[in-house]
Scaffold this active site. Structure first.
Site: not given
Lengths: 278, 836
Positions: B134, B164, B391
């Site tokens: 992030h 994750d 993104y």
């Protein structure tokens, strides 16, 4: 001229702390003369949140009590401060003059809600201003209210019957946080949780959740009755604090049970196992 | 002094940034012009539901000033004292050495010459790079932007990420229902309306919609759970922690022991089978393998019927409660909110857990009105026709986007895997199976890897972009050892802030935040494998992120940094796609989107945002309804490869149906007892019944933090630190909070606010106690993602950490034999009161 008030809906807050963080963003490091001097970067809680954990494992609820300045109509801080150091505006907002109040630490102690904080570096008492500097610029509401995602804070003109806050106050029971202080607070709370008594009933002989069982709650001022749900759970909410109650559980095939609960705190009675009549 | 107002964004929503002189003085949720936000209305059961005409960003965005101006900001290029690229390197002092400021020229010279030296001596595969999940918001500056374009251009050993946040969903669920193109997460179209209209009951299993909202949508969906609270629907929460949503709307909180959710689920399936309260038509027509699953549940396979009593012994949840839940679930139209992040999906064998959630709901007719699989509070109405790159879309990636004239494709085949990074560097060779984010094909889960790859070099240089691993990955003390190994000749760290790993680098390069450069992005949307995450927001808002202040100190944009490196290595033309500057990319992303059909670039710059309007009338097309009804898929799940083909009524499994016994597992790994074709309950390798529990009896769970966004907003000076559930100030230090039940606290003489030591054989971490009834006795709840690694003996692995990196306590053992997932929620510890 508006007369500002804030309604704190205790049923809506999810404890996101956005109001607290938005207040920090507005005031930390920012002077707004003549309204307020900069809040220090840590240590003050002009919007303070008191978390109340209610009950016991596995019956727990959270309530988040948001405590800004109550902007009282009859404020102790004004009375107990040197002339003009703290004053109330016509719109109801109470301002601590960041120049005149300098050095007067006693103003901090004057507030029974303890919403006034001491700025050691500036030697100044400080508190929530309802973002008066923004309202005067034409903003509709303080930063905390603007941020709130769930309508848990409602701000507006108490003198406008069409405002959301007036409409809510017209139909809902709103109270100050501490009615005994009697300062005609302009921050009022709705849906303030009181106390609950809960439990979980079990049919002991078959180890099953005892659903649809009658449960009576008897206090000296009230009597209530309910039926357990499919988990055998029951809950009596909104009870008066610090009272003795008797909880009676009855089912035609089981020995009735009676338990005591005192609502100094919220009481979860845990599993209540019924024995079958032999 | 004049005040200027800019529009920009944080990772949790778009904001207005007020600047006086050269300083940011206020950051406020983006306020748009009156009338620009047009709230939709959902009609359900005689009520009309509309969100407020305001944007509700994440609370931590209000602490952004303390993040941008934090003392933790890296302001200058730094060189580790004792590191001499022409002489002694002293890798053993990484983590304990100090740093000295150097010029950009010197820093870039060192990095470029080291890269040249290593590439010449060993080949491009000798450079490995790892990015942080992030990031600052914006697509031109996100990790799939300049970082990847640079490294793909020069060739490098990519360190593959593990999924994750939702491991079990990724490695398990596709084998039951496909959706591998969504990395195992189910489509979520219109599930808000579906729930409001049709569901009588919602089971929230290991999900807390109110925490950080999993994705990037701030507090947009907070209001939905108030609607649900008022609706009369029954809300049942299953979680060892009475989570935030549970604590305000639960009608029932059930707390199983961590890692035993599968047993509870099997107990529920048993009740349905015995009482015949499941959808037999659906099983017959929409699934395969039920008989094998039934045999396992009824005990025909192993002699152990998975009765509620059996489930009680394993999970600690009374059998009568499991039965009552099963009966109520089957008797109502029950929505399961189960496809979530951070909870049961991060335990040992969690792939079994995720699969079984799908299968339970299949038994009730997944896709039937009111019966569906909700996840991270996505599913608001949205306009799916207007394209804007995000993104993780190929079009949002500088290497592959149509915005680039020439793509950048990594010529190096060798890979490392994030969870095996330390072992790979320290003790190669290392083998694993599974390609990290397996979103292109189901079979990527079976791809075999070995490091080093024949023909490639061992890694000599490590370029770390970001650095939160001590707080977010497992067994971080091994990472300390890795950094100190002479096998890593050169280490670079590029970040905006000093984070948990920064002090292990030889050269530190200061990057600036997205408020210090221009960019563009949509609020809340990641795209790619997480396409339509924006439906966690009530609106589609695309914002131009305008640079508000000059980069602090000598920090630079990532694009500038990688441009210098590209120039130094002679690949500037390729890297920059023929000389594009940062702002050229921003404009190019705009141009390849659908936005030019609706607003010109000039108008967009002037206005600052574009709000994608909802189509009128809005067509309600809920997830899985098409499947339940045996129709062609009619949702906008564009990455579904069967969409628009003659198989578009099928799911993405080999059989095209929901598989109680997985066909692809039968084909690829038939002998795997740890991820067998039929999901099984397998006792955790570090759980309540493990041998280790005798020494370390407390089970620690470490889900995503509530108040920070992982390591963001947890920086030095952050206002978030004054929130007690995040950190508590004690003796001048902000300790990370850890929740403990009063029973466990009392037995150890611990009171609320005490400084406590969490420990096991792997690590020791100091926290501040939060004594609470909100955890199951025997369970410790402490968030992952501390941004601060503060060892009492810097550079010495296994020393006490005061920063709160509870992940140091977790095992780096992989989820199961063939599944390279991490399982930090399978962690045994003990706690003592710390006599400071």
């Amino acid at each position: 001229m508006a007369r500002y008030g804030l309604l704190v809906d205790m049923n809506r807050c999810n404890g996101c702390y956005g109001c607290f963080l938005a207040c920090r963003d507005e005031f930390c490091g920012n002077d707004y003369p003549p309204y307020s001097a900069a809040q220090p970067y840590s240590g003050h809680f002009w919007m303070r949140i008191v978390e109340r954990e209610r009950g016991a494992f596995p019956k727990v609820k959270m309530a988040y009590i948001r405590i800004p300045c109550m902007q009282c109509d009859d404020p102790v801080c004004v009375k107990q401060s040197p002339d003009g150091a703290v004053y109330k505006r016509p719109d109801g907002i109470v301002i601590i003059d960041p120049v005149k109040a300098k050095g007067h630490k006693e103003i901090v102690a004057s507030c029974p809600y303890r919403v006034i904080y001491w700025n050691e570096e500036l030697q100044l008492p400080q508190k929530c201003t309802f973002c008066a500097h923004l309202l005067d610029q034409g903003w509709k509401e303080p930063r905390c209210v603007e941020f709130c995602p769930t309508n848990a804070l409602i701000f507006g003109d108490l003198d406008d019957p069409k405002s959301e806050i007036s409409q809510r106050l017209a139909t809902e029971k709103a109270e100050p946080l501490r009615s005994e202080f009697g300062m005609k607070e302009k921050v009022l709370y709705v849906n303030m949780p009181k106390r609950f008594v809960s439990g979980s009933v079990v049919f002991g002989d078959i180890d099953k959740c005892a659903g649809d069982v009658t449960v009576n709650l008897i206090g000296d001022e009230e009597k209530r009755t309910t039926r357990t749900n499919n988990y055998g759970d029951f809950e009596f909410e909104g009870l008066t604090e610090n009272k003795d109650y008797t909880v009676q559980i009855k089912h035609k095939d089981y020995t009735p049970k009676e338990l005591k609960a005192n609502t100094r705190i919220d009481v979860h009675l845990g599993d209540i196992v019924l024995s079958k009549f032999s | 002094m004049a005040e200027h107002v800019f529009m920009n964004a944080t990772i949790v929503g778009p904001v207005l940034v007020y600047v006086k002189g050269s300083k940011i003085v206020r950051i406020r949720p983006l306020v748009v012009e009156e009338g620009d936000l047009k709230p939709w209305t959902i009609d359900a059961n005689g009520k009309k539901y509309s969100p407020p005409a305001k944007l509700k960003v994440g609370p931590c965005a209000m602490a952004a000033r303390t993040q941008i101006y934090s003392e933790d900001r890296i302001l200058y290029p730094m060189k580790r004292i004792g590191f001499d690229p022409k002489g002694d390197r002293h890798p053993e002092t990484r983590g304990k050495a100090g740093y000295e400021r150097i010029s950009w020229d010197e820093a870039l010279n060192i990095v470029i010459s080291e890269m040249k030296r290593i590439r010449e001596a060993y080949g491009p595969s000798a450079i490995a790079a790892l990015d942080q999940d992030h990031h600052n918001w914006g697509i031109a500056g996100y990790r799939f932007g300049p970082y990847f374009r640079f490294f793909n251009t020069i060739g490098f050993t990519e360190v593959l990420h593990n999924p994750d946040s939702w491991e079990g969903w990724h490695w398990g669920a596709p084998h039951a229902y496909g959706f591998w193109w969504r990395l195992g997460m189910p489509e979520q179209f219109d599930l808000l309306e579906e729930t409001l209209k049709y569901s009588d009951m919602i089971v929230y299993w290991a999900v807390d919609p109110d925490y950080v909202r999993a994705g990037y949508c701030g507090q947009e969906s907070a209001i939905w759970f108030q609607w649900i609270k008022d609706s009369g629907k029954k809300n049942v929460f299953i979680d060892p922690f009475c989570n935030y949503t549970a604590s305000i709307i639960a009608d029932k909180w059930i707390a199983p022991r961590p890692g035993t959710d599968v047993a509870m689920a099997l107990g529920i399936a048993y009740v349905w089978m015995k009482e015949n309260t499941y959808d037999k038509d659906y099983i017959a027509n929409r699934t395969v393998g039920f008989e094998e699953f039934k045999a396992y549940v009824l005990g025909q396979e192993d002699g152990i019927p998975k009765t509620p009593k059996w489930a009680e012994d394993v999970s600690g949840v009374p059998s009568r409660v499991i039965e009552a839940l099963a009966q109520e679930w089957a008797s109502k139209r029950t929505m399961i909110m189960g496809a979530g992040m951070g909870g049961a999906c991060r335990t040992a064998y969690a792939h079994e857990w995720a699969r079984i959630v799908v299968l339970l709901q299949a038994m009730q007719g997944l896709g039937k009105p009111g019966v569906n699989l909700w996840g991270n509070a996505d599913g608001a109405p949205a306009n799916y026709e207007v394209f804007f790159p995000a993104y993780a879309d190929l079009d949002g990636m500088m290497s592959f986007s149509r915005a680039a004239k020439k793509k950048a494709i990594n010529p190096v085949q060798q890979r490392l895997y994030r969870l095996l990074l330390a072992d790979s560097i320290l003790n190669p060779p290392v083998k694993w199976m599974g390609e990290g984010f397996c979103g292109q094909q189901l079979e990527q889960q079976f791809t075999k890897f070995v490091y080093p790859m024949p023909g490639c070099s061992e890694v000599k240089m490590f370029y770390r972009y970001g650095g939160a691993s001590m707080g977010t990955m497992t067994e971080g003390n091994k990472i300390v050892k890795m950094y100190q190994s002479p096998k890593l000749e050169f280490v670079v760290n590029q970040d905006c802030w000093w984070c948990t790993e920064t002090k292990f680098a030889d050269i530190v390069l200061p990057a600036c935040t997205n408020l210090e450069r221009n960019d563009i992005a949509e609020f809340g949307e990641a795209g790619g494998y997480l396409k339509w995450g924006v439906t966690g927001s009530n609106y589609r808002v695309i914002a131009y992120q305008k640079k508000c202040i000059e980069p602090l100190g000598e920090s630079k944009s990532d694009y500038w940094i990688f441009s210098q490196l590209a120039k130094g290595l002679g690949v500037w033309e390729d890297f920059s796609d023929g000389g594009k500057l940062e702002d050229d990319w921003v404009k190019a992303y705009f141009e390849i989107s659908d936005l030019p059909k609706y607003i010109s670039w000039e108008e967009f710059l002037k206005k600052g945002y574009y709000i994608v309007p909802l189509p009128e009338p809005y067509e309600f097309k809920p997830a899985f309804r098409w499947y339940y009804e045996g129709r062609k898929c009619d949702t906008y799940d564009t990455l579904n490869p069967k969409l628009g083909t003659d198989k578009s009524h099928e799911l993405g499994t080999y059989s095209g149906k929901i598989e109680f016994a997985s066909e692809d597992l039968k084909q690829h790994t038939p002998d795997d007892k740890e991820r067998p074709p039929v999901p099984h309950y397998i006792p955790s390798w570090e759980g309540h019944s493990s041998e280790l529990a005798k020494k370390y009896p407390l089970q620690m769970i470490s889900p995503h933090p509530r108040y920070s966004f992982h390591s963001h907003f947890d920086k030095e000076g952050s206002w978030v630190n004054d929130i007690p559930a995040h950190r508590q100030l004690k003796n001048g230090y902000y300790y990370w909070s850890a929740r403990i039940h009063p029973q466990d606290a009392e037995a150890r003489g611990i009171k609320n606010g005490d400084i406590i030591r969490l420990y096991n054989d792997r690590a020791s971490v100091l926290c501040a106690a939060l004594v609470t009834e909100r955890v199951r006795p025997g369970v410790i709840h402490s968030y992952c993602s501390s941004s601060k690694y503060d060892p009492s003996e810097p550079g010495k692995p296994y020393t006490l950490d005061r920063g709160g990196c509870v992940n140091l306590l977790t095992s780096d053992r992989l989820m199961s034999k063939n599944v390279p997932g991490m399982a930090p929620n399978s962690c045994l510890i003990e706690i003592e009161k710390w006599e400071a």
